[in-house]
Write a protein that holds these residues in place. Structure first.
Motif, mmCIF file in Angstrom:
data_model
loop_
_atom_site.group_PDB
_atom_site.id
_atom_site.type_symbol
_atom_site.label_atom_id
_atom_site.label_comp_id
_atom_site.label_asym_id
_atom_site.label_seq_id
_atom_site.Cartn_x
_atom_site.Cartn_y
_atom_site.Cartn_z
ATOM 1 N N ARG A 13 -25.143 -28.336 18.733
ATOM 2 C CA ARG A 13 -25.885 -27.591 19.636
ATOM 3 C C ARG A 13 -25.227 -27.353 20.864
ATOM 4 N N SER A 14 -24.321 -28.359 21.186
ATOM 5 C CA SER A 14 -23.889 -28.371 22.493
ATOM 6 C C SER A 14 -22.555 -27.399 22.429
ATOM 7 N N ALA A 15 -22.255 -26.857 21.408
ATOM 8 C CA ALA A 15 -20.924 -25.949 21.071
ATOM 9 C C ALA A 15 -21.382 -24.624 20.940
ATOM 10 N N VAL A 16 -22.886 -24.531 21.034
ATOM 11 C CA VAL A 16 -23.355 -22.894 20.759
ATOM 12 C C VAL A 16 -23.172 -22.171 21.713
ATOM 13 N N PRO A 17 -23.300 -22.500 23.153
ATOM 14 C CA PRO A 17 -23.005 -21.384 23.950
ATOM 15 C C PRO A 17 -21.477 -21.086 23.932
ATOM 16 N N ALA A 18 -20.606 -21.769 23.821
ATOM 17 C CA ALA A 18 -18.959 -21.458 23.803
ATOM 18 C C ALA A 18 -19.014 -20.593 22.569
ATOM 19 N N LEU A 19 -19.620 -20.881 21.271
ATOM 20 C CA LEU A 19 -19.384 -19.962 20.254
ATOM 21 C C LEU A 19 -20.061 -18.629 20.325
ATOM 22 N N ARG A 20 -21.370 -18.742 20.861
ATOM 23 C CA ARG A 20 -22.015 -17.379 21.301
ATOM 24 C C ARG A 20 -20.755 -16.542 22.193
ATOM 25 N N SER A 21 -20.289 -17.137 23.000
ATOM 26 C CA SER A 21 -19.451 -16.336 24.066
ATOM 27 C C SER A 21 -18.208 -15.925 23.447
ATOM 28 N N ALA A 22 -17.600 -16.766 22.352
ATOM 29 C CA ALA A 22 -16.265 -16.345 21.847
ATOM 30 C C ALA A 22 -16.731 -15.259 20.799
ATOM 31 N N LEU A 23 -17.650 -15.037 20.057
ATOM 32 C CA LEU A 23 -18.122 -14.043 19.302
ATOM 33 C C LEU A 23 -18.387 -12.831 20.156
ATOM 34 N N ASP A 24 -19.011 -12.939 21.361
ATOM 35 C CA ASP A 24 -19.229 -11.841 22.238
ATOM 36 C C ASP A 24 -17.964 -11.237 22.690
#
Length: 835
Positions: A13-24
């Motif tokens: 869950r700690s990596a979710v924000p970075a993953l969302r940002s990378a995909l966006d």
């Protein structure tokens, strides 16, 4: 009800924000998350907007194995407080559990590959997550390449995530166009490593064989782990056979339950493994439990350190699994199973020093596997040679050439390599192209139901206990109540639906089981048709094969071999599954491999000329050739001379002496004197054996060729040197007695003159030929060796006295002067001289 407490404990869950940002920002990302972090379960739910807020999207998760796809879908549905088929569904070959409102669908990479071929745009799909991409399965690599093509040309908004616990993150990032790498925190539970090598080194694995001591050692380590640790034990072994042997050694564990899980295990066994047990358990597993799922209760992993990889003999169309040392990445992945729920321990059945020598990552399947199915997928995609596909590893050229040859033979591609309509239909069946060809071609003749039944039997090799007779195995599957039979019936239904095959009609489907099974196997594997030949079977592809000892297949004139392997180092293939057929079936199924040829060759000591009808390497009919081509006959004679030697010619004593004299001059003087070694004479056949060779037709004609006359053609006539042959290397020389004695040139380094001692009296120095002193063998009056010298003057001075003292009493009638250098040479005795 969503289980927020469980979701909150997942470290990813700690990596979710970075993953969302990378995909966006980039539309693609590489997610590196340790085992048990929740990447397979939490991330798809987040990306779909089912938890954690965010827009509603449809997410497809691709898993390498069916057991992992089912388990991941069930776990996600449970986290949402649902059952599969609602917000989360899954689809594997022959089974789909999903609903119209599913936002996450977990599929195998094979299913996703088929879906892409039908709908390149993946309409309605917003995100595709390729899970466990480190395993480098061929289907996964192909799916990734197709998805990147779709993003580049049709769907730039399609988002891609490559996810794994252990992977070449930089390589995948480059493949995804410079995508960001997002790393998640690991599981907080540490895993202790215990090195547990055997007491003595084990023999390296060979083919499918492992050292018999390995199962015993692994079983001992499992017992040690049970004694030293709490919790369940997950043990990794390379194959089903090793699992069975270790299980046999653990049969006395009392209350500890032993489970065997592998790709062929029943759904009930797989479900039991993935559910908490009532007591303590030992789970013996192949690679299916390495990733993408959690086995509840496991606190200990025992790792044998072995894995199975495919190997293919592309020239003969034979494939086999071979046992190899697992990579370091695989070892880390397996160890991670012990720490998913609590601190754990991994027992590695090898030494720490050995571990440093292991490869970092497993070998990509594209480098090792049969590429026929991949080549058809690429052709249907519009890229026959796969040159335009974004792949981490390019397919080997030889393997692709072999694959295209198979596809052309079964009508799946046209001469340019493009998929035909028939090829596109084959690709949609979700079968290897060979099996697709058998299904499509056999159904009109034997009926759709029976064709699908035999093809389903060939698509997953039946258990060994079914035997090696394909027809008997078919009957066993029909009446069987085991897990294999259940999967077989499910595959039959899938094939009928996928192929659009109608039920038997108009009398189709006739014929006994043996004949039907043989026809289907022959259509699928025409190059493996085999005819009895000298105690074994010769396959159309040129490989010899043998059924097992005691097999009922022995004695059949022809076999359609469905499953065969060739163990590493073995000369013959082993028949694992086959059906007896007749020659008519063989001719029909392998018609594309039939040929006729005029064969002229050296065989059995003479020229054999015949016309041959061939089915690949198998001779069907033979007839003598009355007028073979002269050039072919000449080549056969040359082959005979190379095989059996120049002794096939007529070598008179004079011919042998001439060759020895020429060899001596070549060594002493070099050019222009010819090289008359075997290799040189073979290389210059035109210069010395013509025209006799062109007139020859058989061995007897070679025996009439006079080698002496032929060799004289090699003499250096052009420069006049040939006239000096008798001067430089005379056949005989005149000794002081007047006798003409033959020189022996057998040793080209030192010619030999064997002469009676009395005939050399009065000669001060040794004779010379081509400037080389001959080696004089001085003989007694009886012709026996008395002395050997290359310096006659020295012998008269130093050696003669001893010879004189020894021989004068034995031969008193012969002269033995005190001064041989000044004496009169003679061929006679003293009595003769006095007269």
């Amino acid at each position: 009800m969503i289980r927020h407490d469980e979701l909150g404990r997942l470290p990813v869950r700690s990596a979710v924000p970075a993953l969302r940002s990378a995909l966006d920002e980039h539309g693609a990302a590489v997610l590196c998350a340790p085992p048990g972090s929740g990447k397979t379960t939490l991330v798809p739910l987040v990306l779909a907007g089912l938890v954690g807020g965010g827009p509603a999207r449809r997410v497809v998760v691709a898993e390498p194995r069916r057991i992992a796809a089912r388990a991941a879908a069930r776990r996600m549905a449970w986290l949402l407080g649902q059952t599969p088929g609602g917000s989360v569904g899954y689809a594997v070959r022959g089974e789909r559990v999903t609903g119209p409102h599913a936002r996450v669908e977990v599929v195998t990479t094979g299913v996703l590959l088929q879906r892409l071929q039908r709908d390149q745009e993946l309409a309605g799909v917003d995100v595709v997550m390729l899970d466990e991409c480190h395993e480098r399965h061929l289907d996964a690599d192909t799916v990734a390449a197709f998805l990147l093509d779709v993003r580049d040309t049709l769907r730039p908004e399609l988002r891609l995530v490559a996810a794994s616990a252990t992977t070449d993150a930089e390589g995948w990032a480059r493949l995804l166009g410079g995508a960001p790498v997002v790393e998640a925190d690991g599981v907080s539970h540490p895993v202790e490593v215990v090195w547990a090598p055997p007491a003595r080194p084990l023999r390296p694995p060979h083919g499918l064989r492992v050292d018999p001591a390995l199962p015993a050692h692994v079983a001992a380590v499992v017992r040690r782990a049970l004694a030293e640790c709490a919790g369940d034990v997950l043990c990794f072994l390379p194959g089903v056979g090793e699992i069975a042997r270790v299980a046999g050694r653990l049969g006395d564990l009392g209350d500890v339950e032993v489970l065997q899980v592998h790709g062929r295990a029943s759904a009930a066994v797989q479900d039991a493994v993935l559910s908490p047990g009532a007591g303590r358990r030992v789970v013996l597993s192949t690679a299916v439990a390495e990733s993408s799922l959690t086995v509840p209760g496991v606190r200990v992993v025992v790792d044998s350190g072995l894995a199975r990889e495919p190997r293919v003999d592309h020239a003969r169309g034979l494939s086999a699994l071979t046992t190899v040392r697992a990579s370091q990445a695989t070892g880390r992945q397996r160890a991670g199973r012990a720490g998913r729920e609590a601190p754990g321990r991994v027992y590695r059945c090898w030494s720490e020093a050995e571990d440093t020598r292991l490869s970092r990552f497993p070998a990509p399947e594209i480098r090792l596997a049969d590429l026929t199915a991949f080549a058809l997928q690429a052709a249907c995609w519009g890229d026959p040679d796969a040159s335009g596909l974004a792949l981490l590893d390019a397919p080997p050229g030889g393997a692709m050439a072999a694959a295209r040859s198979v596809l052309a033979a079964i009508g799946a591609v046209d001469p340019a390599g493009r998929a035909t309509g028939r090829g596109a239909r084959m690709a949609r069946l979700g079968l290897h192209p060979r099996l697709a060809r058998a299904l499509l071609d056999a159904a009109p003749e034997i009926g759709a139901e029976r064709a699908a039944e035999v093809v389903a039997l060939l698509s997953e090799e039946p258990p060994r206990e079914y035997g090696d007779d394909l027809a008997a195995a078919w009957r066993a599957a029909r009446r069987g109540g085991d897990a294999y039979a259940a999967r077989w019936r499910q595959e039959v239904r899938r094939l009928r639906a996928a192929g659009g095959l109608s039920r038997d009609a108009d009398g189709a489907g006739q014929g006994p089981d043996d004949q039907v099974a043989g026809l289907v196997a022959a259509l699928a594997f025409p190059e493996r048709l085999a005819r009895a030949d000298g105690g074994s079977y010769l396959m159309v592809n040129g490989t010899r094969a043998e059924p097992g000892a005691g097999s009922g297949l022995r004695g059949a004139p022809w076999l359609a071999v469905a499953v065969a392997d060739r163990p590493v180092g073995a000369g013959h293939a082993r028949v694992r599954l086959a059906a007896a057929v007749d020659e008519d079936v063989a001719r029909r199924a392998a018609a594309a491999l039939r040929s006729e040829a005029d064969e002229v060759r050296w065989n059995g000591g003479d020229v054999v000329a015949r016309g041959v009808e061939l089915l690949g390497a198998v001779e069907l009919t033979v007839r003598p050739l009355r007028e073979p081509a002269p050039a072919a006959v000449r080549q056969a004679l040359l082959d005979g001379l190379r095989e059996e030697g120049l002794g096939l010619l007529r070598w008179s004593p004079e011919a042998r002496v001439l060759r020895q004299r020429l060899a001596f001059l070549r060594m002493r003087l070099g050019e222009p004197w010819p090289d008359v070694s075997d290799d040189a004479l073979h290389a210059r056949v035109d210069a010395w054996l013509e025209p006799e060779l062109s007139r020859a037709r058989r061995r007897a004609d070679l025996a009439r060729i006079d080698a002496e006359d032929a060799l004289t053609r090699l003499l250096p006539w052009a420069g006049g040197d040939a006239a000096r042959l008798d001067e430089l290397a005379p056949e005989r020389i005149t000794v002081p007695s007047g006798s003409r004695i033959r020189i022996d040139y057998a040793d080209p380094e030192r010619p030999v003159l064997a002469v009676k001692l009395q005939e050399m009296f009065g000669l001060q120095e040794s004779p010379r030929v081509a400037g080389v002193p001959v080696l004089v063998h001085l003989l007694s009056p009886a012709g026996r060796p008395a002395a050997v010298t290359a310096d006659l003057a020295s012998f008269w001075r130093d050696g003669y006295r001893a010879v004189r003292a020894e021989l004068r009493g034995r031969y008193p009638r012969h002269p033995w002067p005190e001064d041989p250098a000044g004496a009169e040479p003679t061929r006679h005795t003293n009595a003769r001289l006095r007269r």
